[in-house]
Write a protein that holds these residues in place. Structure first.
Motif, PDB file in Angstrom:
ATOM      1  N   ASN A 131       0.692  -1.066   0.237  1.00  5.85           N
ATOM      2  CA  ASN A 131       0.075   0.009   0.059  1.00  5.85           C
ATOM      3  C   ASN A 131       1.007   1.190   0.100  1.00  5.85           C
ATOM      4  O   ASN A 131       0.572   2.237  -0.845  1.00  5.85           O
ATOM      5  CB  ASN A 131      -0.978  -0.074   1.131  1.00  5.85           C
ATOM      6  CG  ASN A 131      -2.081  -0.891   1.110  1.00  5.85           C
ATOM      7  OD1 ASN A 131      -1.753  -1.828   1.305  1.00  5.85           O
ATOM      8  ND2 ASN A 131      -3.162  -0.502   1.176  1.00  5.85           N
ATOM      9  N   GLN A 132       1.767   1.573   0.889  1.00  6.81           N
ATOM     10  CA  GLN A 132       2.408   2.551   1.106  1.00  6.81           C
ATOM     11  C   GLN A 132       3.414   2.952  -0.184  1.00  6.81           C
ATOM     12  O   GLN A 132       3.389   4.177  -0.453  1.00  6.81           O
ATOM     13  CB  GLN A 132       3.542   2.256   2.304  1.00  6.81           C
ATOM     14  CG  GLN A 132       2.971   2.803   3.579  1.00  6.81           C
ATOM     15  CD  GLN A 132       3.828   2.546   4.788  1.00  6.81           C
ATOM     16  OE1 GLN A 132       3.972   1.192   5.072  1.00  6.81           O
ATOM     17  NE2 GLN A 132       4.434   3.384   5.508  1.00  6.81           N
ATOM     18  N   ILE A 133       3.977   1.858  -0.815  1.00 11.43           N
ATOM     19  CA  ILE A 133       4.984   2.264  -2.002  1.00 11.43           C
ATOM     20  C   ILE A 133       3.908   2.616  -3.117  1.00 11.43           C
ATOM     21  O   ILE A 133       4.641   3.197  -4.250  1.00 11.43           O
ATOM     22  CB  ILE A 133       6.073   1.166  -2.151  1.00 11.43           C
ATOM     23  CG1 ILE A 133       5.356  -0.244  -2.718  1.00 11.43           C
ATOM     24  CG2 ILE A 133       6.697   0.989  -0.849  1.00 11.43           C
ATOM     25  CD1 ILE A 133       6.431  -1.027  -3.172  1.00 11.43           C
ATOM     26  N   THR A 134       2.936   2.210  -3.284  1.00 12.90           N
ATOM     27  CA  THR A 134       1.982   2.755  -4.352  1.00 12.90           C
ATOM     28  C   THR A 134       0.941   3.762  -4.200  1.00 12.90           C
ATOM     29  O   THR A 134       0.080   3.813  -4.946  1.00 12.90           O
ATOM     30  CB  THR A 134       1.225   1.124  -4.811  1.00 12.90           C
ATOM     31  OG1 THR A 134       0.643   0.649  -3.764  1.00 12.90           O
ATOM     32  CG2 THR A 134       2.036   0.244  -5.433  1.00 12.90           C
ATOM     33  N   GLY A 135       0.929   4.484  -2.923  1.00 14.47           N
ATOM     34  CA  GLY A 135       0.055   5.059  -2.773  1.00 14.47           C
ATOM     35  C   GLY A 135      -1.464   4.729  -2.598  1.00 14.47           C
ATOM     36  O   GLY A 135      -2.296   5.434  -2.667  1.00 14.47           O
ATOM     37  N   LEU A 136      -1.523   3.447  -2.091  1.00 10.75           N
ATOM     38  CA  LEU A 136      -2.980   2.952  -2.179  1.00 10.75           C
ATOM     39  C   LEU A 136      -3.569   2.976  -0.581  1.00 10.75           C
ATOM     40  O   LEU A 136      -2.760   2.571   0.198  1.00 10.75           O
ATOM     41  CB  LEU A 136      -3.030   1.545  -2.772  1.00 10.75           C
ATOM     42  CG  LEU A 136      -2.883   1.593  -4.339  1.00 10.75           C
ATOM     43  CD1 LEU A 136      -2.658  -0.186  -4.922  1.00 10.75           C
ATOM     44  CD2 LEU A 136      -3.978   2.257  -4.983  1.00 10.75           C
ATOM     45  N   ALA A 137      -4.765   3.392  -0.610  1.00  9.57           N
ATOM     46  CA  ALA A 137      -5.622   3.248   0.520  1.00  9.57           C
ATOM     47  C   ALA A 137      -6.084   1.829   0.969  1.00  9.57           C
ATOM     48  O   ALA A 137      -6.123   1.029  -0.008  1.00  9.57           O
ATOM     49  CB  ALA A 137      -6.758   4.473   0.547  1.00  9.57           C
ATOM     50  N   PRO A 138      -6.533   1.925   2.203  1.00  8.21           N
ATOM     51  CA  PRO A 138      -7.265   0.414   2.425  1.00  8.21           C
ATOM     52  C   PRO A 138      -8.401   0.386   1.639  1.00  8.21           C
ATOM     53  O   PRO A 138      -9.042   1.370   1.355  1.00  8.21           O
ATOM     54  CB  PRO A 138      -7.697   0.804   4.041  1.00  8.21           C
ATOM     55  CG  PRO A 138      -6.703   1.870   4.478  1.00  8.21           C
ATOM     56  CD  PRO A 138      -6.308   2.621   3.205  1.00  8.21           C
ATOM     57  N   GLY A 139      -8.561  -0.885   1.125  1.00  6.38           N
ATOM     58  CA  GLY A 139      -9.716  -1.307   0.647  1.00  6.38           C
ATOM     59  C   GLY A 139      -9.255  -1.031  -1.128  1.00  6.38           C
ATOM     60  O   GLY A 139     -10.113  -1.573  -1.962  1.00  6.38           O
ATOM     61  N   GLU A 140      -7.954  -0.779  -1.506  1.00  8.60           N
ATOM     62  CA  GLU A 140      -7.673  -0.529  -2.932  1.00  8.60           C
ATOM     63  C   GLU A 140      -6.770  -1.712  -3.440  1.00  8.60           C
ATOM     64  O   GLU A 140      -6.621  -1.871  -4.708  1.00  8.60           O
ATOM     65  CB  GLU A 140      -6.980   0.662  -3.106  1.00  8.60           C
ATOM     66  CG  GLU A 140      -7.941   1.973  -2.835  1.00  8.60           C
ATOM     67  CD  GLU A 140      -7.253   3.439  -3.455  1.00  8.60           C
ATOM     68  OE1 GLU A 140      -8.264   3.983  -3.803  1.00  8.60           O
ATOM     69  OE2 GLU A 140      -6.415   3.621  -2.998  1.00  8.60           O
ATOM     70  N   VAL A 141      -6.162  -2.579  -2.535  1.00 17.04           N
ATOM     71  CA  VAL A 141      -5.359  -3.622  -3.105  1.00 17.04           C
ATOM     72  C   VAL A 141      -5.578  -4.812  -2.196  1.00 17.04           C
ATOM     73  O   VAL A 141      -5.446  -4.606  -0.950  1.00 17.04           O
ATOM     74  CB  VAL A 141      -3.718  -3.002  -3.383  1.00 17.04           C
ATOM     75  CG1 VAL A 141      -3.122  -2.544  -1.921  1.00 17.04           C
ATOM     76  CG2 VAL A 141      -2.838  -4.406  -3.991  1.00 17.04           C
ATOM     77  N   PHE A 142      -5.732  -5.961  -2.779  1.00 16.23           N
ATOM     78  CA  PHE A 142      -5.864  -7.050  -1.975  1.00 16.23           C
ATOM     79  C   PHE A 142      -4.337  -7.753  -2.175  1.00 16.23           C
ATOM     80  O   PHE A 142      -3.639  -7.808  -3.240  1.00 16.23           O
ATOM     81  CB  PHE A 142      -6.660  -8.178  -2.970  1.00 16.23           C
ATOM     82  CG  PHE A 142      -7.302  -9.207  -2.076  1.00 16.23           C
ATOM     83  CD1 PHE A 142      -7.987  -9.143  -1.264  1.00 16.23           C
ATOM     84  CD2 PHE A 142      -7.150 -10.528  -2.591  1.00 16.23           C
ATOM     85  CE1 PHE A 142      -8.431 -10.213  -0.403  1.00 16.23           C
ATOM     86  CE2 PHE A 142      -7.602 -11.750  -1.818  1.00 16.23           C
ATOM     87  CZ  PHE A 142      -8.239 -11.349  -0.730  1.00 16.23           C
TER      88      PHE A 142
END
Ligand code: CO
Length: 204
Positions: free
Chosen positions: A49-60
């Motif tokens: 999540n952190q290295i792609t700037g994705l929030a909770p709910g955006e990446v499995f």
């Protein structure tokens, strides 16, 4: 107590999110609709999540040592099947990283314990590319094997019945091979995404 620091940080984090978006957690609690499945290394320095700037709910997310996709591993297959058939993710990202300890262990000719069995697939990848790898300094060979491992594991994803069936049904899914650099925080795509069943046309 060190752990209290984590709980305090969690409270601050949750409060700051709610500050910007009061219904954020209620919305997420009802449903997750991530577009991405991330298959990465367990290494603590590569948090999806952190290295792609994705929030909770955006990446499995599925992570294991050296981002391996083994056709006999029910853990990764269960994640893959749920992501493809139920969540209907659009992109599967296999992301390795340079300087991977798992890949380095597979390249070394010494015993590390149980992990050597887990790494057997990378050891045979090493053997298949010995001509190229044996002429390189060790660190360069590790990094090159990290790249070869990512594209090999992406191919394993593409060759599962889960992906072949999804493509057969007309589901649009791309399988990406990415690699992350620990010393500058940057991700580099390694190959064209796989967007259809590849049959016997390419090999690792
Ligand atoms: Co690693």
């Amino acid at each position: 107590m060190k752990l209290q620091k984590l709980l305090d940080a969690n409270k601050d984090w949750a409060e700051s999110i709610i500050g910007g978006d009061p219904h954020f957690f209620q919305r997420l609690a009802n449903q997750q609709t991530p577009e991405y499945l991330w298959i990465g290394c367990s290494d603590s320095r590569v948090p999806a999540n952190q290295i792609t700037g994705l929030a909770p709910g955006e990446v499995f997310v599925h992570r294991n040592v050296a981002n391996i996709v083994q056709e006999t591993d029910f853990n990764v297959l269960a994640v893959l099947q749920y992501a493809v058939d139920v969540l209907k993710v659009k992109h599967i990202i296999v992301c390795g990283h340079y300087g991977c300890g798992g890949v380095r262990a597979a390249l070394e000719n010494t015993r590390h314990g149980l992990i050597d069995n887990w790494l057997a697939g990378i050891r045979s990848l090493h053997r298949r590319h010995l001509d190229e790898l044996s002429n390189m300094p060790v660190d360069a060979a590790v990094d090159r094997l990290c790249e070869l491992n990512v594209t090999a594991q992406a191919l394993h994803v593409a060759r599962t019945t889960i992906l072949e069936d999804a493509w057969e049904r007309g589901q649009k899914i791309s399988v990406h091979s990415w690699i992350y650099r620990l010393d500058n925080g940057r991700i580099k795509p390694l190959a064209e995404p796989i967007t259809q069943a590849c049959g016997l046309t390419i090999d690792s």
